[in-house]
Structure formats: C-alpha cells, structure tokens
Enzyme design. Sequence first.
Site, short mmCIF file in Angstrom:
data_model
loop_
_atom_site.label_atom_id
_atom_site.label_comp_id
_atom_site.label_asym_id
_atom_site.label_seq_id
_atom_site.Cartn_x
_atom_site.Cartn_y
_atom_site.Cartn_z
N LYS A 90 2.65 11.15 -3.48
CA LYS A 90 3.58 12.18 -3.96
C LYS A 90 4.98 11.94 -3.38
O LYS A 90 5.99 12.07 -4.07
CB LYS A 90 3.04 13.55 -3.56
N GLY A 144 7.33 -1.09 2.44
CA GLY A 144 8.56 -0.29 2.44
C GLY A 144 8.99 0.00 1.01
O GLY A 144 8.84 -0.84 0.13
N ARG A 186 0.84 -1.20 0.00
CA ARG A 186 0.00 0.00 0.00
C ARG A 186 0.88 1.25 0.00
O ARG A 186 1.89 1.31 0.70
CB ARG A 186 -0.87 -0.03 1.25
N GLY A 245 11.75 2.78 0.35
CA GLY A 245 12.92 3.66 0.25
C GLY A 245 14.15 2.99 -0.33
O GLY A 245 14.99 3.65 -0.95
N GLU A 246 14.29 1.68 -0.13
CA GLU A 246 15.48 0.98 -0.64
C GLU A 246 15.23 0.38 -2.02
O GLU A 246 16.06 0.46 -2.91
CB GLU A 246 15.91 -0.17 0.29
#
Length: 731
Positions: free
Chosen positions: A626, A695, A621, A697-698
């Site tokens: 943005k 997650g 999800r 970001g990686e």
Amino acid sequence: MSPQPQSAVGAPLSRVDGRLKVTGKAEYAAEHDIKGAVHAVIVDASIGRGRIRSIDTRAAEKHAGVLRVIHHRNAPKLPYRDNPGSNNPTGRRLRVFQDDLVLFHGQPVAVVVATTLEAAQHGASLVKVAYNAEQPSTDISKAEPGAPVPYARGDAEAGLRSSAVRLDLTYALARNHHNPMEPHATVARWDGDRLTVWDKTQWIVGTHDEIAAVFDLPSDAVRVINPFVGGGFGSGLRCWPHTIVAALAARVTRRPVKLVLSRKQMYFGTGFRPAYAYRLRLGSDRRGRLNAAIHDFDAETSSYETFFEAAGAPGQMLYSMPNVSQAYRQVPLDVNTPIWMRGPGFATGSYVIESALDELAHELGIDPIELRRRNEPEEDPSNDLPFSTRRLRECYTVGAREFGWDRRSQQPRARREGDWLIGMGMAAGVYHSGSNAAQARVRLDADGTALVETASSDMGPGTYTSQTQVAADALGLTMRAVTFRLGDSLYPPTPPHGGSQTMASVGSAVLDGCDQVRRQAIELAVGDEESPLYGVNADDVVVRNGRLHVQGTPARGETYKSLLARNGRSHLEARGSYAGPAQPERHSISAYNATFAEVAVDATLGLVRVRRMLGVYDAGRIISPKLAESQAIGGIVGGIGQALLEHTVTDHRDGRIVNASLADYLVPVNADVPEVGVIYLDGDDPDGNALGVKGLGEVVLVGVAPAIANAVFNATGRRVRELPITAEALL
Ligand code: MOS
C-alpha cells in the site's frame, strides 16, 4: 534458523502513524513548544552579490518584544570545524554571520530574536542593511563552467562519425524546488554546554554531526530530535544555515529559540534541483542499434560549493552501446548550493536519453519499445558487472499490455477528439540501488512486546510502518506488539533518509537485530528443561504471534511471555547492524521502470492535460504494497510537475527568485493528476540485501517527464526539448 513465516511483510497495511497524522498529534519541528521559547526571523540579503556596508538595527531593537539583532558585526566567531563524513559538497560551506560577504540573493545577513513571532517579523522588516552591490551571475547559459567531470568508454567521436544515423539534440531543464508541505524549521535549546535541536531533517546523524562541527562540540553534547517530517524530497538531506542561525541565536540570547523559514525563504534557504543545459549526440545504425553517445552537460552550482549528482549514470548503463563519452560541467553561480531532489541526477539524465530515443524511434520508424529492446544490455556496460535482476523487458511487456500501447499511432498528430490532439508516450527509468551501514536496537520485553529504535527519518514513505512490518515478522509478533521509534540522535546511527536506501540499509539492520533476539529466545527455550521445546534443534523452531513452536508442529511450543517469565528475564535485546554493500560489488543492482503516458493537447491553446499514466516497476521485493503504491502515485505526480509545471525563475539582474511562492511556482494539484496505474513486478533481488529490496522512492519519478514529453510529441508532432513543457512552447 528456520525462515520466519511472513504475514506482515507483503501485506497492504495502513500507516501505523496514520491516526497521529490525521488528528494533528504528530509533532513536526515547528510545532515543538518549549516554555520560555522566543522567536527568530532571518533578514535576507536583498542583493545577489557584494558586501554589507552597514547594518542599522536601532529601529528594530527599539521595537517592543525584540531582544537581540545578531549579524556579522556582533555574532560570536564559530569554529566551523571540518565535517568529513557529511553530505556537504566540496568547497567551503556558508558561514553564517562570520563576514560581510553576500554570496547570493536571500543569504541570511541578520537574525532578529523577539518574544513573539510577530515582533520578530516586524523587527526584521526594520533592520536597514546597506550594501556595496555587484552584478551577480545567475544565468547558466552566460557563466563560465568549471572543469568537466569526464567519463569515457570506446571512442565516442569516431563511433559517432561512423554511425549511419546521427542526432544532435540540445535540452534545457529548469531549476526545480522541492516544496514539501512542511516548512523547514528549527527549535534550539542550550542546557549549559549541551545543545538540543528539534529540526526538520532527513538525516538525523548528519545534522547532529554538522552542528557539532560548526560549534566544535563533543558528539555527546548535541542531540537532534525529529520524529516526523512533512515531506522532503531531498530538501532535508543536509544541515542548512538556518539551523545554525537558530542554535547561535539561542546561545546569544540564552533562551530556547524557534526559527521557521517562510515559504519564500524555502526558495533560497534550502537547496534545489539544479537547472541543466544538456547536449546529447547519438549515433545508431539503421536498425536502431546504438553505437555512440556524446553527452555534454552543464549544471548549476554555487560559487562556494561544487554540487554533484549522478546525472551521467543513466547514459553510462541504461543501454548497450560501445562508445560513450561524457563531460559534466558544474557552473558556479551566485546562488545557494543545490541539493538532491527526488530521483537526483537520474531523473535529469533519463529525461534526455529517453527523449532522444523517442526521436530516434520516430526517425527510423521503429516502435519506441522495440527500439529499447534492441539495445537492452546483457550486463552493465559501465562496469561489466552482471545485473542482479533487471526486468525491464518484462516492464515493457506488462506496461504495453495494460496501457493498450497497441492503440498508439506511430505517426504523430494522428488522433483528434474535438479541439484535443491525443498522444501516447513511454519511457524507461532506472535508479541505482544504494545502501549504507546502519544500526538498530531491538528489545523484546517480558510482556511479549518489542521496541525497535533507529535514528532514521520518515519523510512520508512510511518508514514507521514498513520497518514495523519487517520487525514483526522477524520477531514473530503482531504489528500491534511492535513499537518502532526513529528520529532521535540517541538511537543507533543510520544513513541519510534519501536515495531510496532506507529499507535496504535500516531495514537490514532491523532484520538483523530481530533475528538475533529471536535466536536468543529460541536458544533459551531449547536449552530449558522446563520448556516444551527442550532438546529441539533450534533450527526447527519458528515464532508466530509471540509463540515459539516446532515448525510443522504448532502444538509443541510456548510463548515469549512464559519463556521469559520462567527464566526470570525482564527482556532480551540486541543491536542489529548492516555493514553496507559487499565490496567490491559483484553485481549491478538498480531498480527499473517503464512509464506510460497519454496526453491531450489543445490544438489551438497548447494546453497539455495528462489523461492517463501507468508505471510498471522492477523494484525487488515489496515490503509494504500500500505504501509502495502511494510512493509511485507521488512519484508520478512529482514527474507531472517536472514535465509541465515546475520552474524556478530567477531575475538575472539581481539574482532574486521571482516566483518564490506556491501561488507562482506551479506544482500539480488534483485537477492536474489523472487516473494513475501502478504495477510492481512480483519477486525479489537476491544479491543486494537480505530483504531482497531494490528501493523504490526515486525510480518512481524517473521516466515520468520523458514519457509525458514523448506523448506530447505523439499528440502534436511538436518536439519540445525543454522542461517544463509550457503552452507557449506548443503554440
Ligand atoms: Mo530523496 S533526493 O532521496 O530525499
């Protein structure tokens, strides 16, 4: 309870702290000013290994404004208690000014404290250190590796021997530095035996605990504050020596001390993504079904700590394959200790595997996406767990369609526009969806506004905003009515702000706390004879814009404000918590991507220009579309750096980093970054956490470098098995 209507979550909102940041009002560690603060500048070792023979501080001490020069001969002994819950790698951490040993070039050997920054800088240049220098060992290809960290399933040697198609490939990955815009900095103030530290960190709790351990202070005598982080990418995931130096200098001088690392010092005062030498042997049948892989890889670590990252993980679980063996060897060198950098380990392992698969596809004449489809596992081959969600096939389909993959020629060097050879490449990416225990304090006030506090950080992904979105919907408030605070060790504890785990961990705690407070309010209302909601089943009440009402009957209800006022309650409050992933884990949960690149390579100059990039992500999800898009663009930019530009160069004669500046260490600038497409697949992951997130970001960085490398091959027919891919290698 009735599920809350979701209006903030999933909305493409701008950052709640955007105005503070663009107007310069967001205060970063080095900007924190305390009356009477003095300045500290570290003197860096100018040898790569050896002992300090003598330190002459007379000229520095005579310089106007200099208060003290602290070094191993006069520094107080520090307890350096063990800190078992820390992120410190196994080994013995660097102990500042505790002995005469020099373990790497740039190690702090003294600190000059002065009334002005200029005096401290000049004073530092006047300190004369004499050494007994030894030859440092900094070259991974020439040093003795440590014992391997093994992994095995099946019989990889036999599997390889019996494979119809075999590849034996050797890769070299350069060391990378994080280079966040904000330098690492610490402001330290003692009030008697209590220490307050403003410190650039991605882990408030970790920095707090490490300082308490080093100085042997009770937990409540240390406070760490850091409301804003100007980029980190992992460089702030542990407490570095300079933070201890600042606190020590403040104690010795009895003055608040500000210590800011210079850009140059960022290359040895904090960690880095280690260089790797990676040999991969891969066996498949003629139809491209993978049978065996043998991974032998060496990575840099320091002489005093053994750094580990999950470089082996993608090779264990990305593709279906019966026989796998791995030997991960950490090579101790006379360098400072590495640290995780965006997509840690996975970015390294995926680059190798995804490059090798491209070679295999070429060798067999199979489309690279089709080759990956043929090896898609039905369950996680590393632990036999079912995948929660794994929508990699969909990433391929959507990506191929949106990128125009059908325009790619399977034959390399088939498309030319003037001087430029044009090629397309793709890669898959994976990053494990981790989470850890976290807590959050939630308070709903009588005026109908709420305050949420956690000790998390926000290094740039937009934690302030996305957590406010979670809280606003769970409380049934507008974004404006919720204030989210982070960055203070007085707030409830949270795990490291890294490894893409903040929303799963902190977000789950925030959700829990807000759910509890909303439930308290609903129960108060349905039990209150004077409430329009009196007698209603609590499960049928929802809250919207600060007003509780019967689901489906908006007319019947009242506001938090009127409810709390009538009941004489100043506030409602709860402590939310998240316990960490269920143990034992019953699902294999990871985020995935398919990344596509189109490059142009100058046929005579070897210059590579990235022309288009597209990332398609299965990340569960998406709380904040943005911000998620912004993360993906950032990940792709970082990946372009890893693929084509970033390379920390060491002079092996003395262990000095020769390109320790933003002029010489190349990172992508606007001119290097093309049109970037970002697509997140809709949907959530039901098995990991209540928010359904995996997650992101990686994973947005993992896959970028191999997609570009594969596009370079498709453009030129030249296979470069090293990062970064330089013009020289293509000539
Ligand atoms: Mo990142 S390596 O999770 O800060």
